[in-house]
Design an enzyme around this catalytic site. Structure first.
Site, PDB file in Angstrom:
ATOM      1  N   ASP A   1       0.344   4.981   1.024  1.00  0.00           N
ATOM      2  CA  ASP A   1      -0.553   5.960   1.766  1.00  0.00           C
ATOM      3  C   ASP A   1       0.136   7.180   1.485  1.00  0.00           C
ATOM      4  O   ASP A   1      -0.552   7.947   0.547  1.00  0.00           O
ATOM      5  CB  ASP A   1      -0.563   5.623   2.953  1.00  0.00           C
ATOM      6  CG  ASP A   1      -1.733   6.273   4.016  1.00  0.00           C
ATOM      7  OD1 ASP A   1      -1.769   7.381   3.447  1.00  0.00           O
ATOM      8  OD2 ASP A   1      -2.160   5.562   4.817  1.00  0.00           O
TER       9      ASP A   1
ATOM     10  N   LYS B   1       5.610   8.582   1.712  1.00  0.00           N
ATOM     11  CA  LYS B   1       7.121   8.959   2.206  1.00  0.00           C
ATOM     12  C   LYS B   1       7.789   7.969   2.294  1.00  0.00           C
ATOM     13  O   LYS B   1       8.949   7.990   2.222  1.00  0.00           O
ATOM     14  CB  LYS B   1       6.627   9.712   3.288  1.00  0.00           C
ATOM     15  CG  LYS B   1       6.502  10.986   3.677  1.00  0.00           C
ATOM     16  CD  LYS B   1       6.452  11.611   4.916  1.00  0.00           C
ATOM     17  CE  LYS B   1       5.127  12.618   5.165  1.00  0.00           C
ATOM     18  NZ  LYS B   1       4.479  12.332   6.381  1.00  0.00           N
TER      19      LYS B   1
ATOM     20  N   ILE C   1       0.696  -1.368  -0.043  1.00  0.00           N
ATOM     21  CA  ILE C   1      -0.133  -0.028  -0.002  1.00  0.00           C
ATOM     22  C   ILE C   1       0.975   1.203  -0.210  1.00  0.00           C
ATOM     23  O   ILE C   1       1.854   1.432   0.743  1.00  0.00           O
ATOM     24  CB  ILE C   1      -1.094  -0.067   1.049  1.00  0.00           C
ATOM     25  CG1 ILE C   1      -1.875   1.115   1.140  1.00  0.00           C
ATOM     26  CG2 ILE C   1      -0.272   0.036   2.411  1.00  0.00           C
ATOM     27  CD1 ILE C   1      -3.378   0.967   1.972  1.00  0.00           C
TER      28      ILE C   1
HETATM   29  N1  HPA Z   1      -3.852  -0.557   6.333  1.00  0.00           N
HETATM   30  C1  HPA Z   1      -2.741  -1.161   6.641  1.00  0.00           C
HETATM   31  N2  HPA Z   1      -1.514  -0.449   6.712  1.00  0.00           N
HETATM   32  C2  HPA Z   1      -1.329   0.800   6.332  1.00  0.00           C
HETATM   33  C3  HPA Z   1      -2.386   1.502   5.595  1.00  0.00           C
HETATM   34  C4  HPA Z   1      -3.821   0.840   5.769  1.00  0.00           C
HETATM   35  O1  HPA Z   1      -4.883   1.386   5.475  1.00  0.00           O
HETATM   36  N3  HPA Z   1      -1.900   2.415   5.234  1.00  0.00           N
HETATM   37  C5  HPA Z   1      -0.629   2.534   5.490  1.00  0.00           C
HETATM   38  N4  HPA Z   1      -0.153   1.376   6.258  1.00  0.00           N
END
Ligand code: HPA
Ligand code: MG
Length: 211
Positions: free
Chosen positions: A131, A134, A129
Site C-alpha cells: 500500500d 512503509k 499487498i
Molecule cells: N486490504 C487489506 N489489507 C490491506 C489493504 C487493503 O486494501 N491495504 C493495506 N493492507
C-alpha cells in the site's frame, strides 16, 4: 532498474456483480463487487512463477511468506514454482519461512509495525499487498541484518496511492486503485480471509466488522 510490469487495473474498473460468482452466504451483504476473480489471480500467479524462476539462476531460495495476508498468494505461487521445478531440466532448491507483520486497524495503517517469527531469513519475500510501502521498507532493512546474497520481493497487489513512499517490488501481480480490498487472505479486522476472490467491501461490511 525498469519498473516491474504487471496487470494494471484502472480507476474506472467496475469489477463484477457478486451474483455472477460464488460468494459465501455470510458475506453476501458485506461486499460491493468482485474486483479480481480467483481464476485471474491464479493465472497471473502462474506467470509470476515463471518470471521469478527465470531471474534466479542457480541460487538456493529461502521463500519468506509475510503472514497473514500473504498466505494464499505464497502457497499458490510456490505451487506454480514447484510445478516448474518438477517439469524442467533445471530446478532450484527451496526452503520456506514465515514472518508475521501487523500494521492495520480497520482500513487504516497504525504506523506501528509489529514483527513476529522468522528464523532463517533471506531471499524471496512474498507479500499480499503493498500500500504505502512503509511496512516493506521496514522489513527489507531488517532482512539486511542476515546479509542475504539477494532479496527479491514479489507482491500480488500494489496500490496507486498518494501515500506511497515510492517503493516498488521486483515482481507485481496487479496494480490497483486506492481502494480497500479484501479476500484471498486479505482482511478487514481479520474477516474476509475466507473469500476466494478479491472484492471491494460494502459500507455495511465496514460497519459490521469495525474494531
Ligand atoms: N486490504 C487489506 N489489507 C490491506 C489493504 C487493503 O486494501 N491495504 C493495506 N493492507
Ligand atoms: Mg490486514
Amino acid at each position: 532498474m525498469a519498473a516491474s510490469k504487471c496487470v494494471v487495473i484502472t480507476d474506472d474498473e467496475q469489477g463484477y456483480d457478486l451474483d455472477l460468482f460464488c460468494i459465501p452466504k455470510h458475506y453476501s451483504n458485506d461486499l460491493e463487487r468482485v474486483y479480481i476473480p480467483h481464476g485471474l489471480i491464479m493465472d497471473r500467479t502462474e506467470r509470476l512463477a515463471r518470471d521469478i524462476m527465470k531471474g534466479m539462476g542457480n541460487h538456493h531460495i529461502v521463500a519468506l511468506c509475510v503472514l497473514k495476508g500473504g498466505y494464499k498468494f505464497f502457497a499458490d505461487l510456490l505451487d506454480y514454482i514447484k510445478a516448474l521445478n518438477r517439469n524442467s531440466d533445471q530446478s532450484i532448491p527451496m526452503t520456506v519461512d514465515f514472518i508475521r507483520l501487523k500494521s492495520y486497524c480497520n482500513d487504516q495503517s497504525t504506523g506501528e509495525i509489529k514483527v513476529i517469527g522468522g528464523d532463517n531469513l533471506s531471499t524471496l519475500t512474498g507479500k499480499d499487498i503493498i500500500d504505502t510501502g512503509k511496512t516493506m521498507q521496514t522489513l527489507l532493512s531488517m532482512l539486511q541484518d542476515y546479509k542475504p546474497n539477494m532479496v527479491k520481493v514479489v507482491s500480488l497487489l500494489v496500490k496507486r496511492t498518494p501515500r506511497s513512499v515510492g517503493y516498488r517490488p521486483d515482481f507485481v501481480g496487479f496494480e490497483v486503485p486506492d481502494k480497500f480490498v479484501v479476500g484471498y487472505a486479505l482482511d478487514y479486522n481479520e474477516y474476509f480471509r475466507d473469500l476466494n476472490h478479491i472484492c471491494v467491501i460494502s459500507e455495511k461490511g465496514r460497519e459490521k466488522y469495525k474494531a
